[in-house]
Design a protein around this motif. Structure first.
Motif, short mmCIF file in Angstrom:
data_model
loop_
_atom_site.label_atom_id
_atom_site.label_comp_id
_atom_site.label_asym_id
_atom_site.label_seq_id
_atom_site.Cartn_x
_atom_site.Cartn_y
_atom_site.Cartn_z
N ARG A 103 44.17 33.66 42.18
CA ARG A 103 43.22 34.23 43.15
C ARG A 103 41.83 34.48 42.62
NH1 ARG A 103 46.17 37.57 45.53
NH2 ARG A 103 47.85 36.59 44.41
N GLU A 148 38.82 42.48 47.97
CA GLU A 148 38.75 43.47 46.91
C GLU A 148 38.80 44.88 47.47
OE1 GLU A 148 35.22 42.36 44.74
OE2 GLU A 148 35.98 40.33 44.53
N TYR A 203 44.08 37.51 50.30
CA TYR A 203 44.25 36.96 48.95
C TYR A 203 43.11 37.36 48.02
CZ TYR A 203 44.85 32.89 45.73
OH TYR A 203 45.00 32.05 44.67
N GLU A 221 33.54 40.79 38.97
CA GLU A 221 34.76 41.37 39.51
C GLU A 221 35.34 40.40 40.51
OE1 GLU A 221 34.13 45.80 40.25
OE2 GLU A 221 35.75 45.23 41.60
N ARG A 222 36.64 40.36 40.56
CA ARG A 222 37.34 39.50 41.50
C ARG A 222 38.70 40.14 41.68
NH1 ARG A 222 34.35 35.60 44.08
NH2 ARG A 222 35.59 33.77 44.39
N ARG A 223 39.29 40.01 42.81
CA ARG A 223 40.65 40.52 42.94
C ARG A 223 41.54 39.80 41.94
NH1 ARG A 223 43.55 42.66 47.93
NH2 ARG A 223 45.73 42.65 47.33
#
Ligand SMILES: Cc1cc2nc3c(=O)[nH]c(=O)nc-3n(C[C@H](O)[C@H](O)[C@H](O)COP(=O)(O)OP(=O)(O)OC[C@H]3O[C@@H](n4cnc5c(N)ncnc54)[C@H](O)[C@@H]3O)c2cc1C
Ligand code: SF4
Ligand code: SF4
Ligand code: SF4
Ligand code: SF4
Ligand code: SF4
Ligand code: FES
Lengths: 288, 348, 316
Positions: free
Chosen positions: A261, B286, B283, A249-251
């Motif tokens: 990002r 999460e 940035y 998972e990553r933004r």
């Protein structure tokens, strides 16, 4: 890139990959107090019937005016009449999704990202290790394997959550437990009256399961801390890093490898992932 | 043979271009040199470096991706549908008098947005509609180091026309067909030719004004060097003063990261993309609260590693043009050159 | 920098995790914050007429490299900068015993951008300071200027040339000699008509690129991820960059700084598009000064009138 990769790459209307297709919610199921599953169909019937993806691929779901977020497609690849997503209430977009009812219009950009190499897994023993919502990406793969049961050898699903109320997909779990041809181990973190299965953290249960790494692959997904300890247990059991798959998972924003990002070193989770082998992760800078 | 356009004829050319294009040209405003729309009555400034790069011409800070509108079904008001609408028109533009490092910046972003993998249709459209008249650089600044990263103050690959200051005018070298279309014959027919060797001489002179290059090449070794230095404590030391602002990324001609946001107004609204920066803590934050780059040293490391390692791996180029903007504008005085010098072994 | 100053800093180095001072900047007339952890780095320290950075921005723990709970940091602060520490102590952001402050008296700092127009300050090849004269060579053009003509605006109006709060003071204290009022620029703005002022700010805001450097360099802005100019829920500002959203961004920020801004001018100094953004918090400060006689960070231990409540207020 092979043809198969092209087939599973999002084109978007007018070749604009930022534009979503419009879709509607056809059913909403409460999985746990803060997790809901949504079944979704594309407005364009033809697109819907042609829609194909591989287990592990994700979608960017839009609520116009609120925003977009990333969710893994967790319906079976052979289910052609809807796509399913399971969404945990976390922030702005996910909360807005939780307020939706059947019939709501949403946008969807999918399929995005890479997938579990199911072909490579054929003829092998499969171990699934999931925690909480981490069962979502595994579900698609499990449903796919169960539909082609003969192609895989032993299948063992180890799944845990904090409490019985936090187990997702209880109907599926019951179905799977009923089948004689796979092995399902359920666990919760702490003793609760009436619970008839295991008690203990997922990594501990993995350790106790005495898994055989011979001709096996393990696929794990869940909270980062769980994954960390599951990896230790799997390695202890003799699994090589190449034999272990996980999803990261990553933004995310664009899902296209353009907005920047989601990188871990030179790799972008949105296009090079979300599926990685533990061996691949070891080669990346330590930036999880 | 290139033509020589004297200073006093530049305006004629610009006026001519402005009839068919939006012409963007460096000019002084509010105590700085900026690239802005050419207006006949305003002075242009081809001597100074613009505060920011020309990247906004192909990648504006705020850009609409599409508009949306919720509409109720007349017969069944419960049934709400969404209509999406995109725009197809982008203005035809000329970037006039931009330095080679700015051209390089646009070329580098093209490598990311319009090469392999997903292509960015918004960028592509703007890039195609942009013609570039580059101007060879005569006055490197203190923070300039284009030759270190393989650039040149006097060559501008990617430009359509290259101007080189010669005497009291500019040698005009047309590089592409797109550039040829920017040459008004009635004006240029009357201009004198300039000898190619004279142009060459002027170009060489500019190169000598820069520090003796320690050349960094976009090689696998360079990419490896920063991966090896990933865990180096030097990052903490070198970036302790960093304030995590957006100056270095926004000013950088090659930084291309963006966020996507919706803005709504009643039943309508738009989805936009806006410049974002890997130096901002949000940035990578999460929803769970986890942030893989919590410390500013980790974020700064990402910025440098992206340019000097990851872009080599992914796009075969160095992601830095050596324009020096991040250095001269950094409020904390952080100098990328020192860090790069320390962590990347010299090629030769 | 004087041998004495260096020796004293070397002396306190064992007591702190790091010491924040000034080191070489990107050229001879700029300095940059320098974090010193080892004695051999002390030699690289500078204390000259180019030490403009307000090092108090690194006082809030969330804005600097972490230190262990029982450790402290050291730093050198000019008089103006030290006001930030007084304000931050009052807001409970840092504990006094976690800081080791070197006090100095400041003769005023040189704003090199005041030479722009005469020479190109980005192409400086040589600079020399003799007594009151700065000689700069750039692009083969040489200018010599009297330092007094080059001082920062805030230095011309300086009321606190000596560090107000410190553990050690080095050198002699000087007396203040303000040549301008600190609120002069605000008064000039107030003299404009409403329309003129609107036009003035719209022009300024139209340039803002929302790099947030003004906020991040401010010692009093320490909310980091919780800053409501960054949060999306609730959404106070829009991500898009245009005059209206920029105005909104800066007005919200100015209100949050009312009576807290310590007038260091850093926000305006760092602005990459030359917006005199400090004038907004300064306007708020002027109001608070006129009504309550309050100047943030000038009196240790005193509470801001906006954080305090009195039954009777003389001027309200
Ligand atoms: C490959 C992948 C698959 C995922 N699958 C699922 C799933 O099946 N079910 C589920 O409930 N969640 C999933 N997530 C996590 C989910 O994307 C985030 O919880 C969600 O984006 C949070 O959005 P928000 O607007 O509610 O939160 P906010 O905190 O308001 O976030 C704002 C924006 O930041 C971005 N963002 C924030 N956190 C994340 C994150 N962890 N990952 C990606 N983008 C983020 C999104 O663009 C989001 O809209 C997945 C994430 C990834 C990367
Ligand atoms: S390096 Fe400088 S410009 Fe970049 S974020 Fe840090 S303080 Fe800002
Ligand atoms: S990293 Fe700095 S020097 Fe390199 S291109 Fe960007 S702004 Fe210019
Ligand atoms: S340096 Fe940072 S902001 Fe710039 S392009 Fe790379 S990841 Fe994006
Ligand atoms: S520093 Fe200047 S440009 Fe940046 S946000 Fe502040 S006012 Fe805007
Ligand atoms: S608002 Fe500006 S002048 Fe006031 S304390 Fe902050 S940085 Fe200094
Ligand atoms: S989400 Fe944009 S690059 Fe991965």
């Amino acid at each position: 890139m092979c043809d198969c990769a092209k087939k599973h790459k999002y084109q978007g209307p007018d070749d604009n990959p930022y534009l979503p297709y419009l879709a509607r919610v056809i059913s909403v199921t409460l999985e746990t107090p803060n997790i809901k599953s949504f079944q979704v169909v594309l407005d364009d019937k033809e697109k819907m019937s042609q829609f194909s993806f591989e287990p592990g691929q994700v979608a960017q779901l839009s609520l116009f005016g609120v925003g977009e977020s990333t969710f893994v497609i967790n319906s079976a690849p052979h289910t052609k009449d809807y796509l399913q997503f399971t969404i945990m209430r976390a922030g702005e977009v996910t909360s807005a999704f939780h307020d939706l009812s059947v019939g709501a219009q949403i946008g969807i950009r999918a399929p995005l990202g890479n997938w579990f190499p199911c072909q490579e897994m054929e003829g092998r023993n499969i171990v699934f290790v999931g925690g909480g919502l981490g069962l979502a990406p595994l579900r698609t793969l499990i449903l796919h394997m169960l539909a082609h049961r003969e192609k895989y050898k032993d299948i063992h699903i180890i799944y845990g959550s904090r409490t019985p109320n936090d187990l997702c997909y209880s109907k599926d779990l019951a179905d799977w437990q009923r089948r004689g041809d796979i092995h399902v181990t359920l666990t919760i973190d702490r003793e609760v009256p009436g619970w008839e299965y295991k008690v203990g953290f997922v990594p501990v249960v993995v350790g106790e399961a005495k898994l055989n790494p011979e001709n096996a692959v393990a696929i794990t997904c869940g909270p980062p801390i769980m994954i960390k300890f599951v990896l230790i247990e799997l390695e202890k059991a003799g699994f090589k890093p190449e034999q272990i798959y996980t999803t990261l998972e990553r933004r995310m924003k664009c899902g296209l490898g353009l907005c920047g990002r989601c990188n871990i070193g030179p790799k972008y989770v949105c296009i090079d992932g979300p599926v990685f082998t533990f061996a691949q992760l070891k080669a990346l800078p330590d930036e999880l | 043979m290139p033509k020589l356009i004297p200073q006093n004829k530049l305006k004629d050319w610009l006026d001519n271009l402005a009839q068919t294009h939006e012409v963007w040209v460096p000019q002084d405003q509010d105590g700085m040199c900026v690239i802005d729309l050419y207006q006949a009555e305003r002075e242009i400034n081809l001597e100074s470096r613009t505060r920011f790069s020309a990247k906004e011409l192909v990648f504006p800070q705020t850009e609409r991706l599409f508009k949306y509108k919720y509409e109720k079904d007349k017969d069944n008001p419960e049934h709400v549908s969404v209509k999406l609408q995109t725009e197809n028109n982008v203005p035809k533009r000329v970037a006039f008098g931009i330095p080679p490092c700015d051209v390089a910046g646009i070329e580098i972003i093209s490598k990311v947005f319009d090469d392999k993998g997903y292509k960015d249709p918004y960028f592509k459209k703007r890039r195609e509609a942009l013609s570039i008249v580059a101007l060879g650089c005569q006055h490197p600044e203190n923070a300039c180091f284009c030759t270190t990263v393989g650039g040149s103050p006097s060559k501008a690959p990617g430009a359509d026309i290259l101007l080189t200051p010669v005497g009291d005018g500019y040698a005009v070298e047309v590089l592409t067909a797109k550039g040829q279309a920017l040459i008004p014959n009635d004006l240029f027919d009357k201009l004198a030719d300039v000898d190619a060797p004279d142009v060459e001489k002027a170009q060489q002179k500019a190169g000598k004004l820069l520090p003796a290059p320690m050349v960094i090449s976009p090689s696998a070794q360079t990419a490896q060097a920063l991966l090896k230095a990933f865990a180096s404590p030097y990052w903490n030391e070198a970036t302790a003063a960093c304030l995590s602002c957006g100056i270095c990324t926004f000013a950088c001609p090659t930084c291309h990261c963006f966020t996507i946001v919706d803005e709504k107004c009643g039943r309508c609204g738009e989805r936009m993309r806006c410049w974002d920066a890997c130096m901002f803590p949000l940035y990578t934050l999460e929803a769970s609260g986890h942030n893989p780059r919590l410390a500013q040293s980790q974020r700064y490391r990402n910025r440098i590693s992206h340019k000097y390692s990851y872009m080599i791996t992914n796009n075969n180029i160095l992601g830095c043009t050596g324009c020096g903007r991040c250095i001269k504008l950094c409020p904390a005085g952080i100098d990328l050159r020192r860090i790069v010098e320390k962590l990347i072994p010299k090629s030769e | 920098m004087s041998k004495e100053l260096k020796a004293r800093i070397a002396g306190i180095l064992p007591k702190v995790t790091y010491f924040i001072g000034y080191g070489t900047g990107i050229n001879t007339i700029q300095t940059a914050p320098l974090f010193i952890r080892k004695p051999e780095q002390v030699n690289a320290m500078l204390w000259n007429r180019f030490c403009i950075h307000n090092l108090a921005v690194y006082v809030p723990p969330q804005k600097r490299p972490p230190v262990a709970p029982d450790e402290k940091i050291g730093l050198i602060l000019k008089g103006c900068d030290s006001r930030a520490v007084i304000q931050l102590l009052q807001e409970g952001i840092v504990k006094r015993e976690k800081l080791y402050i070197i006090g100095v008296s400041c003769p005023g700092m040189i704003d090199i951008s005041k030479l722009q127009g005469k020479i190109d300050i980005n192409r400086i090849t040589k600079a020399e300071l003799h007594e009151q004269t700065l000689t700069v060579l750039a692009d083969k053009a040489e200018v010599a200027a009297d330092i007094n003509d080059l001082l920062y605006g805030k230095c011309l109006a300086c009321e606190y040339p000596n560090t107000l709060i410190y553990d050690e003071f080095i050198g002699q204290k000087t007396t203040a000699n303000p040549r301008k009022g600190i609120f002069d620029a605000v008064t000039d703005l107030e003299k404009m008509s409403l329309d003129q002022r609107k036009a003035f700010w719209e022009k300024e805001f139209s340039r803002c690129i929302r790099c947030k450097a003004c906020r991040n360099v401010c010692p009093i802005c320490y909310c980091q991820n919780q800053c409501l100019l960054d949060t999306r829920v609730p959404r106070w500002t829009q991500e898009q960059v245009d005059t209206k959203s920029n105005e909104w961004f800066h007005l919200i920020r100015a209100f949050h700084l009312a009576g807290r801004c310590i007038e260091c001018g850093e926000c305006a100094r760092v602005c990459p598009v030359n917006i005199p953004i400090n004038l907004l918090p300064m306007k708020m400060n002027k109001e608070l000064f006129d009504i309550f006689g309050w100047r943030a960070g000038t009196k240790a231990g005193e509470k801001s009138p906006l954080m305090d409540f009195k039954l009777e207020e003389e001027k309200l």
